[in-house]
Design a protein around this motif. Structure first.
Motif, short mmCIF file in Angstrom:
data_model
loop_
_atom_site.label_atom_id
_atom_site.label_comp_id
_atom_site.label_asym_id
_atom_site.label_seq_id
_atom_site.Cartn_x
_atom_site.Cartn_y
_atom_site.Cartn_z
N ALA A 140 0.63 -1.07 0.06
CA ALA A 140 0.57 -0.47 -0.23
C ALA A 140 0.68 1.15 0.09
N VAL A 141 1.99 1.40 0.68
CA VAL A 141 2.30 2.76 0.44
C VAL A 141 3.41 2.55 -0.49
N ARG A 142 3.96 1.87 -1.15
CA ARG A 142 4.64 1.53 -2.35
C ARG A 142 3.81 2.27 -3.72
N LYS A 143 2.48 1.77 -3.85
CA LYS A 143 1.40 1.28 -5.01
C LYS A 143 1.67 2.98 -5.68
N GLY A 144 1.67 3.31 -6.60
CA GLY A 144 2.05 4.49 -7.10
C GLY A 144 3.67 4.52 -8.03
N GLN A 145 4.33 3.90 -7.12
CA GLN A 145 5.88 3.80 -7.53
C GLN A 145 6.60 4.78 -7.32
N PHE A 146 7.76 4.80 -7.82
CA PHE A 146 8.64 5.97 -7.84
C PHE A 146 7.60 7.11 -8.71
N GLU A 147 7.89 6.14 -10.01
CA GLU A 147 7.29 7.14 -10.86
C GLU A 147 5.86 8.46 -10.30
N MET A 149 5.52 8.67 -7.14
CA MET A 149 5.41 9.01 -5.67
C MET A 149 5.19 10.59 -5.50
N ALA A 150 5.74 11.66 -6.51
CA ALA A 150 5.39 12.78 -6.19
C ALA A 150 3.81 13.80 -6.02
N GLU A 151 2.94 12.60 -6.84
CA GLU A 151 1.65 12.96 -6.12
C GLU A 151 1.29 12.29 -5.07
N LYS A 152 1.83 11.14 -5.11
CA LYS A 152 0.71 10.71 -3.67
C LYS A 152 1.91 11.40 -2.75
N VAL A 153 2.64 11.85 -2.82
CA VAL A 153 2.81 12.89 -0.78
C VAL A 153 2.22 13.61 -0.97
N LYS A 154 1.54 14.41 -2.25
CA LYS A 154 0.26 14.73 -1.88
C LYS A 154 -0.76 15.30 -0.89
N ASP A 155 -0.79 14.03 -1.00
CA ASP A 155 -2.62 13.30 -0.34
C ASP A 155 -1.84 13.89 1.59
N SER A 156 -2.91 13.96 2.36
CA SER A 156 -2.71 13.98 3.17
C SER A 156 -2.34 12.70 4.11
N PRO A 169 14.72 13.71 -6.21
CA PRO A 169 14.31 13.63 -7.48
C PRO A 169 15.25 12.02 -8.13
N THR A 170 16.50 12.08 -7.15
CA THR A 170 16.60 10.19 -8.47
C THR A 170 16.24 9.85 -7.34
N GLY A 171 16.73 9.68 -5.69
CA GLY A 171 16.60 8.72 -5.62
C GLY A 171 15.55 8.54 -4.39
N GLY A 172 14.15 9.20 -4.97
CA GLY A 172 12.72 8.05 -4.25
C GLY A 172 12.22 8.47 -3.31
#
Lengths: 298, 298
Positions: A140-147, A149-156, A169-172
């Motif tokens: 569940a944490v990893r869902k969305g993967q690296f690509e 993740m930038a969008e996912k972490v905007k969710d509270s 940016p390169t390390g995720g």
């Protein structure tokens, strides 16, 4: 009473031997750590490192590994079959000796904080360290993967525990947490019919009503033409190996199939085998911590 | 790779607590030794001490124990049900870690020589240390007991290995030797008919054509009204526990009897349990020395 903790970090590099060795060297060169194993999968493009040490040594090695991984591994160029979200993808801590879950949770939080500060990688605490129930499960944490993740972490709901609402940016991002020892355990059947293995997998695994601490799926071992129930035992202290084997035998019997062998892949704690011996030998009132000679040497 | 050897000396005192403690103190006060257990039997008038340590520490503790025992224990006044020939009656050495039979044989010879010189007690080497096949079996060495020993050592077949053709007037003689780890293992049956336990004991034991490394007899556990096959497993690496349990089940079935439980009395090596788990779980290609995590801590 020296506390010993095991860690099994997964890094997102399984092809470039130079990078792999440079990462593993971070464990090798940390005093108080013992490297137990490392194995790379080229199609997954991923390496699993297993080591153990004192909590202090594990903390040091973890931070050094994260720094080296973020320096050498670029996820914008990473391809592989295994889902991943960080250069160090996941970093579990497991109690081995004189240590408990609390020790591992404490260590994971120290490591998470330092990785965010010193390696500039945001960190999710997962499993027993998770800050909320929906963040316990690694998938569940990893869902969305690296690509994604930038969008996912905007969710509270998905703000990292350390390092802020962003990704490297390169390390995720990295998942760090305490968990029980996991045993990779396979049961081979006297059939090549993978459907039978899949049916048994569904019966024994938690997600379809089976044992709480079992994940399983049916696979075909092509080189042996053998159907296999491939299992992750996520906590053998609650769901022991023998119980899974006995239920598998009982369910296989319906198809006239029997168990031809099992496999323990990699490492397992001695207690996982002691409780099988106790069950099958019907030993009364056995206390391995006192009665097993070698326990007095640990 | 620190060698660890276990020793299980038996002293001929099981009633006088002061003497027992004074003897056990010789182990407690030897650096490098870990006292694991000691238990006294008043009807046998005998105490079994279990400890382990480096070969050097075991040598020191053995000599100290022999000196203290010969000082405090007078066999001319000793009564008890268990056969005995010396104040320290027997002193076995067992390889536990990074040590082998050769190490234990070497240690037994050093200890034997020093006990003869420093405690004035003649010594027979027995079991794997024996100087001739007829001197391997402890019961054969001890035959005649303390009272008959002065006469026995006049026989050229029974000259002690150290200390000359005589016995100590109050301390007798001591048997010292290397042996495999012994496991005291009992199998309880679903019957109170001790005859069935005795028949099974004869089937499984070496002396009647059974397993090479099994000694056994049938007994009645009065407090449970249960017949028991009482077993000494003299080398589980050759005759494993599970094989004895499975044969016992098969033979008990002839009488409509089954195994209701088993008991491991005292200590046992971890490998005795690992090989039962391997057999019953049908684990393929398992290498405990690599795959059991705790083995990397020993």
């Amino acid at each position: 009473m020296a506390k010993i903790i095991e860690s099994v970090p997964n890094i997102s590099e399984g092809r470039n031997q130079e990078i792999i060795e440079a990462c593993v060297d971070q464990i090798r060169t940390t005093a108080g750590c013992t490297l137990l194993d490392y194995s790379s999968d080229t199609s997954h493009n991923r390496t699993v490192i297993t080591y153990m040490g004192s909590p202090e040594a594990c903390e040091e090695a973890s931070v050094k590994l994260a720094k080296k991984a973020v320096e050498l591994i670029d996820l914008t160029k990473h391809t592989g079959e295994h889902p991943r979200m960080g250069c160090v993808d996941v970093m579990p801590f497991i109690p081995i000796k004189d240590a408990n879950t609390e020790d591992c949770i404490e260590l994971s939080k120290k490591v998470g904080k330092r990785i965010a500060e010193e390696a500039d990688l945001p960190v999710f605490l997962y499993e027993q360290s998770a800050s909320a129930p929906h963040r316990e499960n690694l998938a569940a944490v990893r869902k969305g993967q690296f690509e994604g993740m930038a969008e996912k972490v905007k969710d509270s709901l998905w703000i990292p525990d350390f390092g802020g609402q962003r990704i490297h940016p390169t390390g995720g991002v990295v998942a760090v947490g305490a968990r029980p020892p996991l045993i990779a355990f396979n049961i081979n059947l006297s059939t090549s019919d993978v459907e039978i293995a899949s049916k048994i997998a569904k019966i024994i695994r938690r997600s379809n009503g089976g044992f709480d601490c079992v994940k399983a799926m049916g696979v075909l071992l092509e080189e042996r033409n053998t159907a296999q129930v491939s299992i992750n035992m996520t906590d053998f202290t609650k769901t022991p190996l023998y119980r899974v084997v006995e239920l598998t035998k009982a369910e296989a019997a319906r198809y006239g199939v029997h168990v031809i062998g099992t496999e323990i892949i990699g490492l397992c704690p001695m207690n996982a085998l002691f409780n099988a011996a106790e069950y099958y030998l019907q030993i009364e009132d056995f206390d391995a911590s006192v009665q097993v000679i070698e326990n007095h040497l640990l």
